[in-house]
Design an enzyme around this catalytic site. Structure first.
Site, PDB file in Angstrom:
ATOM      1  N   CYS A   1       0.935  -1.275  -0.070  1.00  0.00           N
ATOM      2  CA  CYS A   1      -0.109  -0.006   0.197  1.00  0.00           C
ATOM      3  C   CYS A   1       0.956   1.248  -0.018  1.00  0.00           C
ATOM      4  O   CYS A   1       0.240   2.440  -0.124  1.00  0.00           O
ATOM      5  CB  CYS A   1      -1.087   0.092   1.229  1.00  0.00           C
ATOM      6  SG  CYS A   1      -1.961  -1.412   1.372  1.00  0.00           S
TER       7      CYS A   1
ATOM      8  N   HIS B   1      -2.922   7.282   2.257  1.00  0.00           N
ATOM      9  CA  HIS B   1      -3.503   6.012   1.710  1.00  0.00           C
ATOM     10  C   HIS B   1      -4.868   5.808   2.581  1.00  0.00           C
ATOM     11  O   HIS B   1      -4.907   5.786   3.722  1.00  0.00           O
ATOM     12  CB  HIS B   1      -2.364   4.820   2.300  1.00  0.00           C
ATOM     13  CG  HIS B   1      -3.110   3.679   2.202  1.00  0.00           C
ATOM     14  ND1 HIS B   1      -3.699   3.046   0.890  1.00  0.00           N
ATOM     15  CD2 HIS B   1      -3.199   2.490   2.915  1.00  0.00           C
ATOM     16  CE1 HIS B   1      -4.117   1.953   1.015  1.00  0.00           C
ATOM     17  NE2 HIS B   1      -3.634   1.257   2.176  1.00  0.00           N
TER      18      HIS B   1
ATOM     19  N   ASN C   1     -10.294  -0.020   1.187  1.00  0.00           N
ATOM     20  CA  ASN C   1      -8.701   0.104   0.743  1.00  0.00           C
ATOM     21  C   ASN C   1      -8.429  -0.498  -0.571  1.00  0.00           C
ATOM     22  O   ASN C   1      -8.420  -1.797  -0.598  1.00  0.00           O
ATOM     23  CB  ASN C   1      -8.154  -0.814   2.057  1.00  0.00           C
ATOM     24  CG  ASN C   1      -6.569  -0.560   1.984  1.00  0.00           C
ATOM     25  OD1 ASN C   1      -6.242  -0.365   0.829  1.00  0.00           O
ATOM     26  ND2 ASN C   1      -5.877  -1.251   3.148  1.00  0.00           N
TER      27      ASN C   1
HETATM   28  N1  COA Z   1     -17.446  -7.900  11.892  1.00  0.00           N
HETATM   29  C1  COA Z   1     -17.962  -7.736  13.225  1.00  0.00           C
HETATM   30  N2  COA Z   1     -17.047  -8.104  14.061  1.00  0.00           N
HETATM   31  C2  COA Z   1     -15.863  -8.183  13.864  1.00  0.00           C
HETATM   32  C3  COA Z   1     -15.122  -8.158  12.614  1.00  0.00           C
HETATM   33  C4  COA Z   1     -16.015  -7.950  11.623  1.00  0.00           C
HETATM   34  N3  COA Z   1     -15.766  -7.776  10.314  1.00  0.00           N
HETATM   35  N4  COA Z   1     -13.974  -8.161  12.611  1.00  0.00           N
HETATM   36  C5  COA Z   1     -13.701  -8.400  13.937  1.00  0.00           C
HETATM   37  N5  COA Z   1     -14.460  -8.389  14.428  1.00  0.00           N
HETATM   38  C6  COA Z   1     -14.863  -8.676  15.979  1.00  0.00           C
HETATM   39  C7  COA Z   1     -13.620  -9.337  16.729  1.00  0.00           C
HETATM   40  O1  COA Z   1     -13.596 -10.732  16.609  1.00  0.00           O
HETATM   41  C8  COA Z   1     -13.643  -8.718  18.129  1.00  0.00           C
HETATM   42  O2  COA Z   1     -14.580  -9.316  18.831  1.00  0.00           O
HETATM   43  P1  COA Z   1     -14.390  -9.955  20.206  1.00  0.00           P
HETATM   44  O3  COA Z   1     -14.177  -8.636  21.079  1.00  0.00           O
HETATM   45  O4  COA Z   1     -15.633 -10.682  20.489  1.00  0.00           O
HETATM   46  O5  COA Z   1     -13.126 -10.766  20.324  1.00  0.00           O
HETATM   47  C9  COA Z   1     -14.044  -7.348  17.968  1.00  0.00           C
HETATM   48  O6  COA Z   1     -14.850  -7.285  16.665  1.00  0.00           O
HETATM   49  C10 COA Z   1     -12.904  -6.428  17.885  1.00  0.00           C
HETATM   50  O7  COA Z   1     -11.830  -6.752  17.019  1.00  0.00           O
HETATM   51  P2  COA Z   1     -10.785  -5.868  16.908  1.00  0.00           P
HETATM   52  O8  COA Z   1      -9.837  -6.650  15.877  1.00  0.00           O
HETATM   53  O9  COA Z   1     -10.297  -5.371  18.105  1.00  0.00           O
HETATM   54  O10 COA Z   1     -11.249  -4.653  15.991  1.00  0.00           O
HETATM   55  P3  COA Z   1     -10.557  -3.330  15.445  1.00  0.00           P
HETATM   56  O11 COA Z   1     -11.332  -2.025  16.283  1.00  0.00           O
HETATM   57  O12 COA Z   1      -9.242  -3.390  15.674  1.00  0.00           O
HETATM   58  O13 COA Z   1     -10.962  -3.253  14.143  1.00  0.00           O
HETATM   59  C11 COA Z   1      -9.890  -3.624  12.043  1.00  0.00           C
HETATM   60  C12 COA Z   1     -10.465  -4.302  13.232  1.00  0.00           C
HETATM   61  C13 COA Z   1      -9.375  -4.598  11.115  1.00  0.00           C
HETATM   62  C14 COA Z   1     -10.876  -2.926  11.339  1.00  0.00           C
HETATM   63  C15 COA Z   1      -8.710  -2.486  12.418  1.00  0.00           C
HETATM   64  O14 COA Z   1      -7.906  -3.313  13.275  1.00  0.00           O
HETATM   65  C16 COA Z   1      -8.217  -1.926  11.413  1.00  0.00           C
HETATM   66  O15 COA Z   1      -8.625  -1.227  10.453  1.00  0.00           O
HETATM   67  N6  COA Z   1      -6.752  -2.133  11.219  1.00  0.00           N
HETATM   68  C17 COA Z   1      -5.761  -1.775  10.350  1.00  0.00           C
HETATM   69  C18 COA Z   1      -6.069  -2.388   9.108  1.00  0.00           C
HETATM   70  C19 COA Z   1      -5.515  -1.774   7.766  1.00  0.00           C
HETATM   71  O16 COA Z   1      -5.835  -0.812   7.342  1.00  0.00           O
HETATM   72  N7  COA Z   1      -4.674  -2.710   6.989  1.00  0.00           N
HETATM   73  C20 COA Z   1      -4.440  -2.550   5.670  1.00  0.00           C
HETATM   74  C21 COA Z   1      -3.283  -1.422   5.941  1.00  0.00           C
HETATM   75  S1  COA Z   1      -2.406  -0.929   4.450  1.00  0.00           S
END
Ligand code: COA
Length: 325
Positions: A111, A251, A281
């Site tokens: 990215c 990004h 994304n």
């Molecule tokens: N729908 C519903 N629930 C979801 C889910 C989804 N798509 N994905 C994860 N969950 C759940 C998890 O299992 C967790 O449940 P739990 O509390 O019972 O264990 C809860 O939601 C929170 O998960 P968490 O991973 O802490 O969520 P988050 O706030 O970190 O959001 C992302 C997850 C992936 C959206 C976030 O971490 C993110 O955007 N990270 C950066 C990723 C990125 O940009 N990558 C590319 C970079 S180039």
């Protein structure tokens, strides 16, 4: 000599996958995706390909730059979802648009790839090697997404953006670009399902799935910490101040990441345009897609200084400054 953007172009697939549609694939909800990411829908390639979108975006950028394909000296494509390893996507784009005099190669920095490719193009121009360069980010991430993994499949979309960078009198800006291979396992896309090591009869049975795999929280923290630092650094290196920057073109991974970066920098939200709501994304394509939209919306004026900032797998991240034509 320095590189100046003379034209932009974009191409996105016509098929739209709404958050609601994902509810039938994985246990998720429209509300959860909007709240955690800001994404509402993404465009998914059905007929389109990484090459066809790249070629269409390139043609649009060439038209605006008033250059014929034969006047292009170089085509740089950033992608992590090429159709083929060989020939590379840039060579296939060359074939499609008939840029017969260009040297073409792909660049792989996930990215951050568009920022790396833009900086590379400017370096070729500043060295006096080339005059007119097409820089393209194009992705069919739907091909490398595990549609049963709710941690990733809600995030990604397909599309392409292109810019023409042309030589002009003047001095360029220094970039601030970085990599940390030691943290690479936080975001991976393993390659080649038919990998066949020397001496083995057939492809190994225990193949790693060839999908994007990610430690979401680790990537979130990495981006929210490293991007403000890289922005401060690129501004410092070029003896500028935040007040000199009209927009930060980040990004488009997650609205919360962009908001966290704005907060850390103490800069107002309006300087951080976003469009991941519509596209998700799109990796290498997100920055040129956003630049193109900003131009179309009349947000960009001659003399505006922009900071481009990318981050992603590798790990890689980086920032570059440009002055709008
Ligand atoms: N729908 C519903 N629930 C979801 C889910 C989804 N798509 N994905 C994860 N969950 C759940 C998890 O299992 C967790 O449940 P739990 O509390 O019972 O264990 C809860 O939601 C929170 O998960 P968490 O991973 O802490 O969520 P988050 O706030 O970190 O959001 C992302 C997850 C992936 C959206 C976030 O971490 C993110 O955007 N990270 C950066 C990723 C990125 O940009 N990558 C590319 C970079 S180039």
């Amino acid at each position: 000599m320095t590189g100046v953007i003379k034209g932009t172009g974009a191409s996105v697939p016509s098929y739209i996958l709404e958050n609601k549609d994902l509810e039938s694939l994985v246990e998720t909800s429209d509300a959860w995706i909007r709240e955690r990411t800001g994404i509402e829908r993404r465009h998914i390639a059905i007929e389109e390909t990484t090459v066809s979108m790249a070629a269409r975006a390139a043609q649009e950028a060439l038209e605006e730059a008033k250059l014929s394909p034969e006047q292009i000296d170089m085509i740089l494509v950033s992608t992590m979802s090429p159709e083929d390893i060989m020939p590379c996507t840039a060579c296939q784009v060359q074939r499609e648009i008939k840029a017969s005099h260009a040297v073409c190669f792909d660049l792989s920095a996930a990215c951050s790839g568009f920022v790396m490719a833009y900086v590379t193009a400017c370096a070729y121009i500043e060295a006096g090697i080339f005059q007119n360069i097409l820089v393209i980010g194009s992705e069919c991430l739907s091909n490398v997404t595990d549609w049963s993994d709710r941690g990733t499949c809600i995030l990604f979309g397909d599309g392409a953006g292109a810019v023409v960078v042309a030589a002009e009198e003047g001095t360029g800006y220094l970039p601030a670009i970085y990599s940390d291979g030691a943290r690479g396992e936080a975001l991976t896309l393993k390659s080649r399902p038919n990998h066949k090591p020397f001496g083995e009869e057939s492809p190994g049975e225990e193949e790693t799935p060839c999908y994007i795999q990610m430690d979401g929280q680790a990537i979130f923290k990495f981006a929210a910490r490293s991007i403000p630092q890289a922005i401060e650094e690129v501004i410092r290196r070029n003896r500028l101040h935040k007040g000199d920057i009209a927009y930060y073109v980040l990004h488009q991974a997650n609205e919360r990441i962009v908001e966290a970066v704005a907060k850390r920098l103490g800069e107002p939200a309006y300087k951080f345009p976003m469009n991941m709501r519509e596209y998700g994304n799109t990796s290498s394509a997100s920055i040129p897609l956003l630049l193109h939209e900003m131009k179309e919306q009349g947000l960009l004026h001659s003399g505006d200084r922009l900071v481009l900032a990318g981050f992603g797998g590798g790990l890689t991240w980086g920032t570059a400054i440009l002055t709008w034509k």
